[in-house]
Design a protein around this motif. Sequence first.
Motif, short mmCIF file in Angstrom:
data_model
loop_
_atom_site.label_atom_id
_atom_site.label_comp_id
_atom_site.label_asym_id
_atom_site.label_seq_id
_atom_site.Cartn_x
_atom_site.Cartn_y
_atom_site.Cartn_z
N ARG A 189 -2.55 6.26 -2.31
CA ARG A 189 -1.49 6.37 -1.31
C ARG A 189 -1.12 5.11 -0.58
O ARG A 189 -1.71 4.21 0.45
N GLU A 190 0.52 4.81 -0.80
CA GLU A 190 0.69 3.24 0.16
C GLU A 190 0.51 3.76 1.20
O GLU A 190 0.65 4.29 1.83
N LEU A 191 0.47 2.48 2.22
CA LEU A 191 0.26 2.38 3.71
C LEU A 191 1.22 2.49 4.16
O LEU A 191 1.99 1.47 3.70
N ARG B 177 -6.68 -2.83 -8.91
CA ARG B 177 -7.10 -2.57 -7.85
C ARG B 177 -7.78 -3.67 -7.20
O ARG B 177 -8.21 -4.49 -8.25
N ARG C 90 -2.49 -6.55 4.67
CA ARG C 90 -1.44 -5.61 5.39
C ARG C 90 -0.46 -6.37 4.64
O ARG C 90 -0.17 -8.15 4.27
N ARG D 127 3.55 -0.29 6.99
CA ARG D 127 3.46 -2.17 6.14
C ARG D 127 2.61 -2.21 7.73
O ARG D 127 2.86 -1.55 9.14
N ARG E 21 0.99 -3.11 -3.53
CA ARG E 21 1.26 -2.42 -2.30
C ARG E 21 0.24 -2.50 -1.89
O ARG E 21 -1.25 -3.66 -2.90
N VAL E 22 0.04 -1.90 -0.81
CA VAL E 22 -1.35 -2.28 0.21
C VAL E 22 -1.24 -0.46 0.40
O VAL E 22 -0.33 0.26 0.34
N VAL E 23 -2.60 -0.06 -0.42
CA VAL E 23 -3.08 1.31 -0.60
C VAL E 23 -4.02 1.64 0.29
O VAL E 23 -5.33 0.84 0.14
N ASP E 24 -4.88 2.98 0.76
CA ASP E 24 -5.63 3.73 1.00
C ASP E 24 -6.51 3.85 -0.04
O ASP E 24 -6.06 3.66 -1.87
N GLU F 155 4.40 -6.65 -8.82
CA GLU F 155 4.99 -5.36 -7.76
C GLU F 155 3.90 -5.65 -6.94
O GLU F 155 2.60 -5.43 -8.05
N TRP G 94 -1.29 0.61 -11.83
CA TRP G 94 -1.80 -0.29 -10.58
C TRP G 94 -3.04 -1.05 -10.36
O TRP G 94 -4.22 0.11 -10.48
#
Length: 510
Positions: A347-349, A385, A391, A351, A340-343, A338, A383
């Motif tokens: 928190r997932e950003l 890091r 992106r 797309r 994701r792209v997060v801040d 899995e 998760w």
Amino acid sequence: MYLTQGLHRALQRDPARVALRHLQAGGDRHWTFAQFADRVGRQAAALRARGVGRGDRVALLAPNDDALITLLNACWWLGAVACPLNVRWSVPELRFAVADCQARLLVADAQFAAQAAALADLGPIASCEDIAAEGQALEPLEDTRTGGDALAAILYTGGTTGRSKGVMLTHANFWTASMTRGAELNNSPDSVSLLVAPLFHVAGLGRLVGQSIVAGACVTLPQFRAEVVLAAIEQHGITDIVVVPTMLQALLEAPGFDAARLQSLNRIAFGAAPMPPDLLDRALAAWPQAEFFQAYGLTETAGAVCINLPANHRPAPGSDARTLGRLRSVGRAGLGAEIRVVDESGRELPRGEVGEIVVRGPMVTQGYWRLPEVTASAFHEGWFRTGDGGRMDDEGFLFIADRLKDMIITGGENVYSAEVEAALRSHPAVTDAAVIGVPDARWGEAVHAVVVLSKAADLDPATAGDALKAWCRGQLAGFKCPRGISFTDALPLSAAGKVLKTVLRAAHPK
């Protein structure tokens, strides 16, 4: 899931097939699966006779060859933890890793005898030749079939920016990482893989594991030399290879390169650095039958978690992969992974927005050896890091922006060095480029490029910098364009083929 399982399967299926071949001056060495399994069992017995038991760490200092691969498997056969060391490291760097992993035994190739002797105060030392000779006098050890969540290896990160960290990888980590790749791209047991990427890095070791699981054959070379690699492909029917772009370029530009004699090669994996589109097109033309794919992963994920499939690389009627820009993507999350792209808060950003890439799945490391606080900080709610900026588009394709630590902040604007490097590499006179941030009294940091010009470049060195700045202004926002450009004959590279930006930054201390 244990890493010697593929060897047992090969013994059932085809014990007389050549499993491993090492290429060297003065004559090659090769071993059938039956011979290799016997050597592994005997060397596991030799390790045990020297006091190595389950869970003990064995530090290995050797080049890519049959001796190192035998010892890696002997560790797993015994239930020990293999700690392959970077053969380019200095004695102080080796000392740190051997002491940190608390090695029960250091086994070194004869060419590294001096370095090993300098570490004698840390514990017992043996040569690869010693272990092989002692094993011949012993009965093969029964395979412990250690696997699952048991540690298989500790791989040390480069250590170029402070304390080196030992990444703990289990048998299950390696196995599932191989399945992630295999689910996307079938790995035939008839394949012959050339292992020239260092086995002390996850790209090389992961390829060995994947080949072992399917009982495919391996050919080893101790170092990358373009003319030797090309000869190996032709003479031994190599079907697949893992390269970085600089390696691929060296192959295509080697004197006497003749693609017609190299058509056994049907799969070329690349990663670690961006692939210039013109270089990829030259390679696609040279090997029209081959599958090219880009893999994205980290030491901490035991290999690739994301694969950009061959269909997104080769131009084809009706394919919109290139027009959509997917040639620069590293693909979509592989089986079991899995992404994701997060801040900064996790928190997932949305797309398209750039943030930190995080990964979750059974291939992700247990953590860093003897560094519980660093391990805890590397994870957020399960998760991992990655420290990479990226992106994701609406269809789940991941694009790497940069290592977050390589991001340049100039005048309050974020500049991703990979984007600037891509613009520079697109100039026909540029062979390679690396971009760093340098101190600037007004802007905080300024964008600086270190460029390698093509030998055939017709740029005047006195005016080349201005010409390349103008080129970039035609492709990038002004704040992203290099304010300074310097030239070099070659960029400093790690053993994995990554540009050592720490070396470049050292010339511009903050």
